[in-house]
Every structure is written in C-alpha cells, then in structure tokens.
Design a protein around this motif. Structure first.
Motif, mmCIF file in Angstrom:
data_model
loop_
_atom_site.group_PDB
_atom_site.id
_atom_site.type_symbol
_atom_site.label_atom_id
_atom_site.label_comp_id
_atom_site.label_asym_id
_atom_site.label_seq_id
_atom_site.Cartn_x
_atom_site.Cartn_y
_atom_site.Cartn_z
ATOM 1 N N ASP A 87 0.833 -1.198 0.000
ATOM 2 C CA ASP A 87 0.000 0.000 0.000
ATOM 3 C C ASP A 87 0.873 1.257 0.000
ATOM 4 O OD1 ASP A 87 -2.250 -1.597 0.008
ATOM 5 O OD2 ASP A 87 -2.726 -1.256 2.130
ATOM 6 N N GLY A 88 1.961 1.222 0.757
ATOM 7 C CA GLY A 88 2.899 2.346 0.765
ATOM 8 C C GLY A 88 3.516 2.565 -0.598
ATOM 9 N N ALA A 89 3.946 1.484 -1.231
ATOM 10 C CA ALA A 89 4.563 1.598 -2.558
ATOM 11 C C ALA A 89 3.582 2.210 -3.556
ATOM 12 C CB ALA A 89 5.046 0.236 -3.032
ATOM 13 N N ALA A 90 2.315 1.814 -3.479
ATOM 14 C CA ALA A 90 1.303 2.380 -4.378
ATOM 15 C C ALA A 90 1.121 3.879 -4.132
ATOM 16 C CB ALA A 90 -0.028 1.648 -4.207
ATOM 17 N N LEU B 138 18.416 -2.033 -9.950
ATOM 18 C CA LEU B 138 18.809 -0.658 -10.238
ATOM 19 C C LEU B 138 18.301 -0.308 -11.618
ATOM 20 C CD1 LEU B 138 22.510 -0.643 -8.977
ATOM 21 C CD2 LEU B 138 20.446 -0.003 -7.741
ATOM 22 N N VAL B 139 17.838 0.923 -11.772
ATOM 23 C CA VAL B 139 17.299 1.381 -13.052
ATOM 24 C C VAL B 139 17.919 2.723 -13.411
ATOM 25 C CG1 VAL B 139 15.111 0.126 -12.829
ATOM 26 C CG2 VAL B 139 15.294 2.463 -11.946
ATOM 27 N N GLU C 185 7.765 1.333 -9.852
ATOM 28 C CA GLU C 185 7.290 0.891 -11.161
ATOM 29 C C GLU C 185 6.021 0.082 -10.960
ATOM 30 O OE1 GLU C 185 8.708 -2.881 -13.494
ATOM 31 O OE2 GLU C 185 9.964 -1.201 -14.149
ATOM 32 N N GLN C 186 4.974 0.447 -11.676
ATOM 33 C CA GLN C 186 3.741 -0.328 -11.577
ATOM 34 C C GLN C 186 3.902 -1.625 -12.338
ATOM 35 O OE1 GLN C 186 0.107 1.627 -12.764
ATOM 36 N NE2 GLN C 186 -1.124 0.111 -11.681
ATOM 37 N N VAL D 196 0.355 -3.957 -8.369
ATOM 38 C CA VAL D 196 1.266 -3.506 -7.310
ATOM 39 C C VAL D 196 2.329 -2.576 -7.890
ATOM 40 C CG1 VAL D 196 0.924 -5.575 -5.898
ATOM 41 C CG2 VAL D 196 2.826 -5.488 -7.502
ATOM 42 N N TRP D 197 2.937 -1.805 -7.012
ATOM 43 C CA TRP D 197 4.039 -0.921 -7.377
ATOM 44 C C TRP D 197 5.298 -1.499 -6.754
ATOM 45 C CZ3 TRP D 197 3.724 3.571 -10.364
ATOM 46 C CH2 TRP D 197 2.443 3.886 -10.796
ATOM 47 N N ILE D 198 6.354 -1.628 -7.558
ATOM 48 C CA ILE D 198 7.606 -2.245 -7.134
ATOM 49 C C ILE D 198 8.629 -1.157 -6.823
ATOM 50 C CG2 ILE D 198 9.450 -3.831 -7.819
ATOM 51 C CD1 ILE D 198 6.709 -5.176 -7.737
ATOM 52 N N PRO D 199 9.245 -1.193 -5.642
ATOM 53 C CA PRO D 199 10.317 -0.235 -5.376
ATOM 54 C C PRO D 199 11.599 -0.653 -6.104
ATOM 55 C CG PRO D 199 9.945 -1.600 -3.449
ATOM 56 C CD PRO D 199 8.941 -2.004 -4.471
#
Length: 132
Positions: free
Chosen positions: A16-19, A97-98, A118-119, A123-126
């Motif tokens: 939820d935080g990542a989103a 790493l990006v 990144e969605q 979910v959103w990925i850190p």
C-alpha cells in the motif's frame, strides 16, 4: 511478462505504501531498530510490538551483481543489475537498479541511491536509481 508479487496480510502495508509512492519498513518499539523484510516480530529482540514507518527513500549501493542471463519476464532487459541497497535507516533491501548502464565503472559501492516505483500489474515495485 514480469512476475507480479502477491501481497499477504503481513506485507499489505508495504505494498500500500509503494502504491502511494512511499517506501515503508517496520520498526520495533522495544529495541527501536528498523527491519526489512516484513514480519510480525522483531528479528533482533523478538518483540511483537512493531510499527510501520515511512523510510526516507535514500540509500547507498551495498553490493550488486550484473545479470546477463535473464529471469522469465526480463528477457529484453539484459544485462541488468541486481543490487543490495542499504537504506539510511540501516536495513538492506534486495532490488533492481534502473536508469543506469550496469557496468562496474558505473556502480561503485556506496553510490548514493533513491527509491522510485514501477507499476507491475496491481502492485508498485520499489526500484532504485542514482540520486542526483
């Protein structure tokens, strides 16, 4: 297609935080230490008195490997860096790493990094990029 993590009740606050664009980790109320990966009790002192906090989103490169043999879903992205990032809060997180060419010359240890998201599915990925 890249794999998509499945949130569980224990990890739901993290996802939820990542989103919401926040990197959330846990902190023990007894020994006051941060920890990651999510779990119901402190790995240091065993207390179940823990809380979720929003991390700074800043860290440094602790270790990495440059992967040339892609995992399923990452075939079009080789080579890529799989890294361990040490957060300002003292915990370490395995990630990708990006935004940087993955060469040893570009990835000195202690390189300042910041979290980005990144969605992927629902979910959103850190992920982490070089802090500018």
């Amino acid at each position: 297609m890249k794999p998509v993590p499945r949130p569980t009740p224990e990890t739901r606050p993290f996802w939820d935080g990542a989103a919401a664009g926040q990197l959330r980790i846990q902190r023990c109320l007894a020994c006051e230490r941060h920890y990651f990966y999510p779990r119901p009790g402190c790995p240091r002192c065993g207390s179940d008195q823990v809380e979720w906090v929003t991390a700074s989103g800043r860290g440094t490169l602790y270790s990495y490997v440059i992967n040339h043999r892609p995992a399923p879903g990452f075939e079009d992205e080789t080579p890529y860096a799989i890294a361990v990032v040490e957060l300002e809060e003292g915990v370490r997180m395995m990630t990708n790493l990006v935004g940087i060419e993955p060469t040893p010359e570009n990835l000195p240890l202690d390189l300042p990094l910041r979290v980005v998201f990144e969605q992927r599915g629902e979910v959103w990925i850190p992920l982490w990029e070089v802090a500018r």
